[in-house]
Design an enzyme around this catalytic site. Sequence first.
Site, PDB file in Angstrom:
ATOM      1  N   ALA A  40      12.958  78.939 -34.700  1.00 19.86           N
ATOM      2  CA  ALA A  40      12.827  78.087 -35.930  1.00 19.86           C
ATOM      3  C   ALA A  40      14.239  77.473 -36.012  1.00 19.86           C
ATOM      4  CB  ALA A  40      13.002  79.270 -36.998  1.00 19.86           C
ATOM      5  N   GLY A  99      11.140  81.889 -32.648  1.00 21.83           N
ATOM      6  CA  GLY A  99       9.830  81.212 -33.195  1.00 21.83           C
ATOM      7  C   GLY A  99       9.092  80.550 -32.134  1.00 21.83           C
ATOM      8  N   GLU A 137       7.378  83.087 -30.217  1.00 23.57           N
ATOM      9  CA  GLU A 137       6.557  83.893 -31.224  1.00 23.57           C
ATOM     10  C   GLU A 137       5.165  83.025 -31.151  1.00 23.57           C
ATOM     11  OE1 GLU A 137       9.619  84.246 -33.995  1.00 23.57           O
ATOM     12  OE2 GLU A 137       9.109  86.472 -34.163  1.00 23.57           O
ATOM     13  N   GLU A 146      17.233  85.955 -31.036  1.00 28.36           N
ATOM     14  CA  GLU A 146      17.527  85.986 -32.684  1.00 28.36           C
ATOM     15  C   GLU A 146      18.895  87.075 -33.166  1.00 28.36           C
ATOM     16  OE1 GLU A 146      14.540  86.155 -31.691  1.00 28.36           O
ATOM     17  OE2 GLU A 146      13.260  85.036 -32.859  1.00 28.36           O
TER      18      GLU A 146
HETATM   19  C1  HXC Z   1      17.828  73.736 -34.899  1.00 25.85           C
HETATM   20  C2  HXC Z   1      18.154  73.322 -32.440  1.00 25.85           C
HETATM   21  C3  HXC Z   1      17.581  74.258 -32.286  1.00 25.85           C
HETATM   22  C4  HXC Z   1      17.219  75.309 -33.081  1.00 25.85           C
HETATM   23  C5  HXC Z   1      18.296  73.403 -30.503  1.00 25.85           C
HETATM   24  N1  HXC Z   1      18.648  72.557 -31.534  1.00 25.85           N
HETATM   25  N2  HXC Z   1      17.750  74.313 -30.935  1.00 25.85           N
HETATM   26  N3  HXC Z   1      18.333  72.822 -34.020  1.00 25.85           N
HETATM   27  N4  HXC Z   1      17.395  74.835 -34.514  1.00 25.85           N
HETATM   28  N5  HXC Z   1      16.515  76.427 -33.035  1.00 25.85           N
HETATM   29  C6  HXC Z   1      19.232  71.209 -31.493  1.00 25.85           C
HETATM   30  C7  HXC Z   1      20.665  71.182 -31.256  1.00 25.85           C
HETATM   31  O1  HXC Z   1      21.472  71.671 -32.459  1.00 25.85           O
HETATM   32  C8  HXC Z   1      20.994  69.809 -30.657  1.00 25.85           C
HETATM   33  O2  HXC Z   1      20.992  68.977 -31.777  1.00 25.85           O
HETATM   34  C9  HXC Z   1      19.755  69.497 -29.952  1.00 25.85           C
HETATM   35  O3  HXC Z   1      18.780  70.412 -30.375  1.00 25.85           O
HETATM   36  C10 HXC Z   1      19.842  69.748 -28.528  1.00 25.85           C
HETATM   37  O4  HXC Z   1      20.176  71.062 -28.194  1.00 25.85           O
HETATM   38  P1  HXC Z   1      21.642  71.428 -27.501  1.00 25.85           P
HETATM   39  O5  HXC Z   1      22.036  72.661 -27.750  1.00 25.85           O
HETATM   40  O6  HXC Z   1      22.471  70.235 -27.404  1.00 25.85           O
HETATM   41  O7  HXC Z   1      20.769  71.447 -25.759  1.00 25.85           O
HETATM   42  P2  HXC Z   1      21.187  72.444 -24.443  1.00 25.85           P
HETATM   43  O8  HXC Z   1      22.588  72.536 -24.452  1.00 25.85           O
HETATM   44  O9  HXC Z   1      20.297  71.968 -23.425  1.00 25.85           O
HETATM   45  O10 HXC Z   1      20.717  73.976 -25.015  1.00 25.85           O
HETATM   46  C11 HXC Z   1      19.525  74.292 -25.317  1.00 25.85           C
HETATM   47  C12 HXC Z   1      19.198  75.590 -25.946  1.00 25.85           C
HETATM   48  C13 HXC Z   1      20.117  75.431 -27.105  1.00 25.85           C
HETATM   49  C14 HXC Z   1      19.650  76.612 -25.087  1.00 25.85           C
HETATM   50  C15 HXC Z   1      17.774  75.619 -26.074  1.00 25.85           C
HETATM   51  O11 HXC Z   1      19.745  74.432 -28.105  1.00 25.85           O
HETATM   52  C16 HXC Z   1      19.895  76.694 -28.208  1.00 25.85           C
HETATM   53  O12 HXC Z   1      20.313  77.841 -27.610  1.00 25.85           O
HETATM   54  N6  HXC Z   1      19.074  76.712 -29.203  1.00 25.85           N
HETATM   55  C17 HXC Z   1      19.178  77.780 -30.178  1.00 25.85           C
HETATM   56  C18 HXC Z   1      18.134  78.565 -29.582  1.00 25.85           C
HETATM   57  C19 HXC Z   1      17.800  79.745 -30.692  1.00 25.85           C
HETATM   58  O13 HXC Z   1      18.764  80.669 -30.928  1.00 25.85           O
HETATM   59  N7  HXC Z   1      16.501  79.936 -31.024  1.00 25.85           N
HETATM   60  C20 HXC Z   1      15.856  80.937 -32.083  1.00 25.85           C
HETATM   61  C21 HXC Z   1      16.172  80.608 -33.349  1.00 25.85           C
HETATM   62  S1  HXC Z   1      16.122  81.793 -34.653  1.00 25.85           S
HETATM   63  P3  HXC Z   1      22.226  67.781 -31.897  1.00 25.85           P
HETATM   64  O14 HXC Z   1      22.054  67.412 -33.247  1.00 25.85           O
HETATM   65  O15 HXC Z   1      23.519  68.796 -31.811  1.00 25.85           O
HETATM   66  O16 HXC Z   1      21.917  67.049 -30.809  1.00 25.85           O
HETATM   67  C22 HXC Z   1      14.245  81.883 -34.506  1.00 25.85           C
HETATM   68  C23 HXC Z   1      14.024  82.871 -35.415  1.00 25.85           C
HETATM   69  C24 HXC Z   1      12.555  82.894 -35.842  1.00 25.85           C
HETATM   70  O17 HXC Z   1      13.673  81.438 -33.969  1.00 25.85           O
HETATM   71  C25 HXC Z   1      12.086  83.969 -36.659  1.00 25.85           C
HETATM   72  C26 HXC Z   1      11.139  83.588 -37.716  1.00 25.85           C
HETATM   73  C27 HXC Z   1      10.369  82.519 -37.081  1.00 25.85           C
END
Ligand code: HXC
Length: 260
Positions: A66, A110, A113, A133
């Site tokens: 998400a 997400g 999911e 999460e």
């Molecule tokens: C918003 C995101 C994002 C996310 C990545 N980006 N994941 N933006 N929401 N979930 C953005 C980053 O901010 C970054 O933007 C760009 O994508 C590239 O990501 P990087 O982090 O620079 O890449 P990298 O270093 O290769 O790392 C990849 C990654 C990391 C390991 C996937 O991005 C990460 O940990 N993302 C979050 C994963 C996460 O926690 N997902 C769960 C979300 S909660 P900029 O602008 O900085 O270039 C969820 C809740 C679900 O899903 C419940 C209800 C649906």
Amino acid sequence: HHYENILLERPADGVGQITLNRPKALNALSTPLFKELNDALQKLDEDPSVRAILIAGSERAFAAGADIKEMKDLTFSKAYSSNFIQPWSTTITNLNKPTIAAVSGYALGGGCELAMMADIMYCTADAKFGQPEIKLGVIPGAGGSQRLTRAVGKSKAMEIILTGKTFSGKEAEIWGLASRTFTGFDELMKGATDTAITIASYSMLAIKAAKEVVNQSQELALSEGVKYERRVFHALFGSQDQKIGMDAFANKKTDIKWTN
Ligand code: HXC
């Protein structure tokens, strides 16, 4: 219709493909993206020339979850009153047509999911799945704790959700979360398209019934599920396609023209 966060394609006759396309955010699932995804799914489901639906991302990311930046200022009262996330799963899990998720790269939160909501999941061997999460101070909110647990069992689901650690596509296949792995992105997309073409070659009435009874297995007790299956099986003897399919076998016909 013009979409900004997804691509809509026809990789083969009878096959509709939706590709998540927010490369700069690793396909983070924002509200606008999900609105487009649901709209496209609904349109493909209603389109009589589409018989199977693929959902894909890029080689680098199916979806990294998400959109955290969109969610970070959400309050309880807004989340509760808008039933946040609820519209994510209603369209995709209520489609008539079968869906195949093709996962390469990140499928986190997400994203994992969403992939689990599809009828069939394929992935690359080195895809990175996870429910991270917990690291954000929350828990899965789009069915992760339920679908993952049904697929891999309680201990593994607990471990994945409580540690936030990722697992590979290979592990997803061994545990039964994904049904097949591929060595690379092109192989994945070809494999998913080939399966969609196979499904598209059968009676859509029988395919709908088959999908419905398998899905019921996730909701019902065994004896109720077996009875449900038998009733739907009985009902198919009222279809033209049952006559066509069984007549083709009995008379050694190879070119089958289904009515549905
Ligand atoms: C918003 C995101 C994002 C996310 C990545 N980006 N994941 N933006 N929401 N979930 C953005 C980053 O901010 C970054 O933007 C760009 O994508 C590239 O990501 P990087 O982090 O620079 O890449 P990298 O270093 O290769 O790392 C990849 C990654 C990391 C390991 C996937 O991005 C990460 O940990 N993302 C979050 C994963 C996460 O926690 N997902 C769960 C979300 S909660 P900029 O602008 O900085 O270039 C969820 C809740 C679900 O899903 C419940 C209800 C649906």
